[in-house]
Write a protein that holds these residues in place. Structure first.
Motif, PDB file in Angstrom:
ATOM      1  N   LYS A   1       0.837  -1.198   0.000  1.00 37.20           N
ATOM      2  CA  LYS A   1       0.000   0.000   0.000  1.00 37.20           C
ATOM      3  C   LYS A   1       0.872   1.249   0.000  1.00 37.20           C
ATOM      4  O   LYS A   1       1.884   1.322   0.705  1.00 37.20           O
ATOM      5  CB  LYS A   1      -0.917  -0.003   1.221  1.00 37.20           C
ATOM      6  CG  LYS A   1      -2.009   1.060   1.173  1.00 37.20           C
ATOM      7  CD  LYS A   1      -2.981   0.894   2.334  1.00 37.20           C
ATOM      8  CE  LYS A   1      -4.076   1.947   2.273  1.00 37.20           C
ATOM      9  NZ  LYS A   1      -5.023   1.807   3.408  1.00 37.20           N
ATOM     10  N   VAL A   2       0.474   2.229  -0.791  1.00 32.40           N
ATOM     11  CA  VAL A   2       1.288   3.425  -0.955  1.00 32.40           C
ATOM     12  C   VAL A   2       0.387   4.623  -1.192  1.00 32.40           C
ATOM     13  O   VAL A   2      -0.771   4.486  -1.602  1.00 32.40           O
ATOM     14  CB  VAL A   2       2.276   3.247  -2.142  1.00 32.40           C
ATOM     15  CG1 VAL A   2       1.546   3.303  -3.469  1.00 32.40           C
ATOM     16  CG2 VAL A   2       3.399   4.263  -2.097  1.00 32.40           C
ATOM     17  N   SER A   3       0.920   5.803  -0.926  1.00 34.99           N
ATOM     18  CA  SER A   3       0.211   7.048  -1.227  1.00 34.99           C
ATOM     19  C   SER A   3       1.172   7.981  -1.948  1.00 34.99           C
ATOM     20  O   SER A   3       2.392   7.809  -1.896  1.00 34.99           O
ATOM     21  CB  SER A   3      -0.289   7.715   0.061  1.00 34.99           C
ATOM     22  OG  SER A   3       0.806   8.156   0.846  1.00 34.99           O
ATOM     23  N   LEU A   4       0.616   8.962  -2.628  1.00 36.33           N
ATOM     24  CA  LEU A   4       1.472   9.928  -3.316  1.00 36.33           C
ATOM     25  C   LEU A   4       2.366  10.662  -2.332  1.00 36.33           C
ATOM     26  O   LEU A   4       3.491  11.043  -2.652  1.00 36.33           O
ATOM     27  CB  LEU A   4       0.613  10.925  -4.099  1.00 36.33           C
ATOM     28  CG  LEU A   4      -0.050  10.374  -5.368  1.00 36.33           C
ATOM     29  CD1 LEU A   4      -0.924  11.443  -6.005  1.00 36.33           C
ATOM     30  CD2 LEU A   4       1.004   9.906  -6.362  1.00 36.33           C
ATOM     31  N   GLU A   5       1.870  10.856  -1.117  1.00 36.49           N
ATOM     32  CA  GLU A   5       2.686  11.520  -0.100  1.00 36.49           C
ATOM     33  C   GLU A   5       3.938  10.704   0.201  1.00 36.49           C
ATOM     34  O   GLU A   5       5.029  11.246   0.394  1.00 36.49           O
ATOM     35  CB  GLU A   5       1.871  11.731   1.176  1.00 36.49           C
ATOM     36  CG  GLU A   5       0.801  12.807   1.077  1.00 36.49           C
ATOM     37  CD  GLU A   5      -0.382  12.394   0.211  1.00 36.49           C
ATOM     38  OE1 GLU A   5      -0.593  11.167   0.030  1.00 36.49           O
ATOM     39  OE2 GLU A   5      -1.077  13.287  -0.301  1.00 36.49           O
ATOM     40  N   GLN A   6       3.785   9.375   0.215  1.00 36.74           N
ATOM     41  CA  GLN A   6       4.944   8.517   0.449  1.00 36.74           C
ATOM     42  C   GLN A   6       5.954   8.640  -0.685  1.00 36.74           C
ATOM     43  O   GLN A   6       7.161   8.678  -0.459  1.00 36.74           O
ATOM     44  CB  GLN A   6       4.500   7.058   0.574  1.00 36.74           C
ATOM     45  CG  GLN A   6       3.864   6.710   1.901  1.00 36.74           C
ATOM     46  CD  GLN A   6       3.385   5.275   1.911  1.00 36.74           C
ATOM     47  OE1 GLN A   6       2.289   4.976   1.455  1.00 36.74           O
ATOM     48  NE2 GLN A   6       4.201   4.384   2.418  1.00 36.74           N
ATOM     49  N   LEU A   7       5.448   8.697  -1.914  1.00 39.92           N
ATOM     50  CA  LEU A   7       6.349   8.818  -3.059  1.00 39.92           C
ATOM     51  C   LEU A   7       7.138  10.119  -2.990  1.00 39.92           C
ATOM     52  O   LEU A   7       8.324  10.160  -3.302  1.00 39.92           O
ATOM     53  CB  LEU A   7       5.557   8.758  -4.367  1.00 39.92           C
ATOM     54  CG  LEU A   7       4.905   7.413  -4.698  1.00 39.92           C
ATOM     55  CD1 LEU A   7       4.124   7.522  -5.993  1.00 39.92           C
ATOM     56  CD2 LEU A   7       5.960   6.328  -4.809  1.00 39.92           C
ATOM     57  N   ARG A   8       6.464  11.175  -2.584  1.00 37.26           N
ATOM     58  CA  ARG A   8       7.159  12.462  -2.477  1.00 37.26           C
ATOM     59  C   ARG A   8       8.224  12.419  -1.381  1.00 37.26           C
ATOM     60  O   ARG A   8       9.264  13.062  -1.483  1.00 37.26           O
ATOM     61  CB  ARG A   8       6.147  13.576  -2.198  1.00 37.26           C
ATOM     62  CG  ARG A   8       5.157  13.803  -3.339  1.00 37.26           C
ATOM     63  CD  ARG A   8       4.304  15.027  -3.107  1.00 37.26           C
ATOM     64  NE  ARG A   8       3.336  15.202  -4.171  1.00 37.26           N
ATOM     65  CZ  ARG A   8       2.054  14.881  -4.077  1.00 37.26           C
ATOM     66  NH1 ARG A   8       1.586  14.371  -2.952  1.00 37.26           N
ATOM     67  NH2 ARG A   8       1.234  15.059  -5.095  1.00 37.26           N
ATOM     68  N   ALA A   9       7.934  11.666  -0.334  1.00 35.97           N
ATOM     69  CA  ALA A   9       8.886  11.586   0.778  1.00 35.97           C
ATOM     70  C   ALA A   9      10.087  10.720   0.446  1.00 35.97           C
ATOM     71  O   ALA A   9      11.115  10.784   1.116  1.00 35.97           O
ATOM     72  CB  ALA A   9       8.191  11.036   2.022  1.00 35.97           C
ATOM     73  N   GLU A  10       9.973   9.925  -0.614  1.00 36.43           N
ATOM     74  CA  GLU A  10      11.049   8.997  -0.939  1.00 36.43           C
ATOM     75  C   GLU A  10      12.330   9.691  -1.349  1.00 36.43           C
ATOM     76  O   GLU A  10      13.407   9.131  -1.250  1.00 36.43           O
ATOM     77  CB  GLU A  10      10.618   8.064  -2.072  1.00 36.43           C
ATOM     78  CG  GLU A  10       9.790   6.912  -1.591  1.00 36.43           C
ATOM     79  CD  GLU A  10       9.486   5.947  -2.713  1.00 36.43           C
ATOM     80  OE1 GLU A  10       9.950   6.196  -3.843  1.00 36.43           O
ATOM     81  OE2 GLU A  10       8.795   4.979  -2.464  1.00 36.43           O
ATOM     82  N   GLU A  11      12.221  10.905  -1.824  1.00 37.97           N
ATOM     83  CA  GLU A  11      13.420  11.592  -2.285  1.00 37.97           C
ATOM     84  C   GLU A  11      14.462  11.678  -1.177  1.00 37.97           C
ATOM     85  O   GLU A  11      15.656  11.606  -1.415  1.00 37.97           O
ATOM     86  CB  GLU A  11      13.052  13.004  -2.776  1.00 37.97           C
ATOM     87  CG  GLU A  11      14.163  13.714  -3.527  1.00 37.97           C
ATOM     88  CD  GLU A  11      14.495  13.038  -4.845  1.00 37.97           C
ATOM     89  OE1 GLU A  11      15.598  13.307  -5.365  1.00 37.97           O
ATOM     90  OE2 GLU A  11      13.679  12.255  -5.343  1.00 37.97           O
ATOM     91  N   SER A  12      13.981  11.792   0.064  1.00 36.05           N
ATOM     92  CA  SER A  12      14.909  11.899   1.185  1.00 36.05           C
ATOM     93  C   SER A  12      15.620  10.584   1.476  1.00 36.05           C
ATOM     94  O   SER A  12      16.641  10.564   2.156  1.00 36.05           O
ATOM     95  CB  SER A  12      14.158  12.366   2.440  1.00 36.05           C
ATOM     96  OG  SER A  12      13.181  11.405   2.811  1.00 36.05           O
ATOM     97  N   SER A  13      15.071   9.463   0.972  1.00 33.20           N
ATOM     98  CA  SER A  13      15.688   8.163   1.239  1.00 33.20           C
ATOM     99  C   SER A  13      16.521   7.670   0.065  1.00 33.20           C
ATOM    100  O   SER A  13      16.964   6.528   0.055  1.00 33.20           O
ATOM    101  CB  SER A  13      14.605   7.126   1.568  1.00 33.20           C
ATOM    102  OG  SER A  13      13.790   6.874   0.447  1.00 33.20           O
ATOM    103  N   ASN A  14      16.748   8.538  -0.921  1.00 30.22           N
ATOM    104  CA  ASN A  14      17.496   8.125  -2.105  1.00 30.22           C
ATOM    105  C   ASN A  14      18.892   7.633  -1.764  1.00 30.22           C
ATOM    106  O   ASN A  14      19.402   6.697  -2.372  1.00 30.22           O
ATOM    107  CB  ASN A  14      17.599   9.285  -3.102  1.00 30.22           C
ATOM    108  CG  ASN A  14      16.390   9.344  -4.010  1.00 30.22           C
ATOM    109  OD1 ASN A  14      15.516   8.492  -3.944  1.00 30.22           O
ATOM    110  ND2 ASN A  14      16.329  10.353  -4.852  1.00 30.22           N
ATOM    111  N   SER A  15      19.551   8.277  -0.793  1.00 27.72           N
ATOM    112  CA  SER A  15      20.915   7.888  -0.459  1.00 27.72           C
ATOM    113  C   SER A  15      20.951   6.474   0.099  1.00 27.72           C
ATOM    114  O   SER A  15      21.883   5.715  -0.171  1.00 27.72           O
ATOM    115  CB  SER A  15      21.522   8.871   0.541  1.00 27.72           C
ATOM    116  OG  SER A  15      20.777   8.890   1.744  1.00 27.72           O
TER     117      SER A  15
END
Length: 219
Positions: A76-90
């Motif tokens: 399960k996912v939301s667009l808010e989660q996708l936007r927050a993913e940028e911070s976990s790229n490293s």
């Protein structure tokens, strides 16, 4: 959470908010789910075991989709989660580098222990896997050869793989290794494989492995 059939759901794709990449999205009863892992049609038990691991032991909201030629697990996912993913790229970049090192180690073991012919077949198997599952930047023999030989620690560029790609890679690599070697010795000593990585990155990757059943496969 649910075991669903293809006719029960709608599958589409959306553009990642901050990357030039389409993300497959499954919609069921107004809820959105993102692809986590894919299993071939003869891996039904493995798919169900991984789905139960995520839902029962890790508390994830996931669905298991039964299709004609494969099984897939979606979280399960939301667009808010996708936007927050940028911070976990490293973190994902670190996991990707570690997975490439593990892949290379298995490839080298095949070549050293089984010979060049088997190494060539192994490379073809990896290429077919990446093509079938649409791994970004790894969908040709030339690209696969590059990732089998490049030093991911000195190369600033790593493929734009996401966690579900990495999970699938380690699952399939374990399966292939068992087929080639007839045992699971190749999956022991992950820290030795990662010895050139910074200690913090090693620990981060091992912690990530141990969050799922992968930690029981790769030790």
């Amino acid at each position: 959470m649910f075991i669903l059939k293809r006719q029960d759901v709608e599958i589409s794709s959306i553009q990642h908010p901050k990357r030039k990449q389409n993300i497959p999205i499954l919609t069921y009863q107004g809820q959105s789910f993102r692809l986590i892992s894919v299993f071939s049609d003869h891996q039904q038990e493995e798919a169900k075991a991984f789905w139960r691991e995520l839902t029962d032991h890790r508390g994830k909201a996931c669905v298991l989709l039964e299709e004609t030629d494969r099984f897939s697990i979606w979280g399960k996912v939301s667009l808010e989660q996708l936007r927050a993913e940028e911070s976990s790229n490293s973190a994902v970049s670190t996991y990707t580098k570690a997975c490439i090192l593990v892949l290379q180690a298995v490839y080298i073991d095949v070549e050293d222990l089984l010979g060049g012919r088997q190494a060539g077949l192994f490379q073809k198997d990896i290429t077919n896997l990446f093509e079938k599952l649409k791994f970004p930047q790894a969908d040709s023999p030339k690209a696969v050869k590059h990732w089998l030989n490049v030093d991911p620690l000195s190369n600033s560029s790593v493929p734009a793989w996401e966690e579900h790609h990495l999970i699938t890679l380690l699952q399939e690599l374990y399966r292939l290794g068992k087929e080639y070697f007839g045992n699971t010795n190749f999956a022991q000593g992950v820290r030795d494989i990662l010895q050139d990585m910074p200690a913090n990155d090693q620990n981060q990757f091992i912690d990530w492995l141990n969050q799922s059943a992968l930690g029981q496969l790769w030790q």
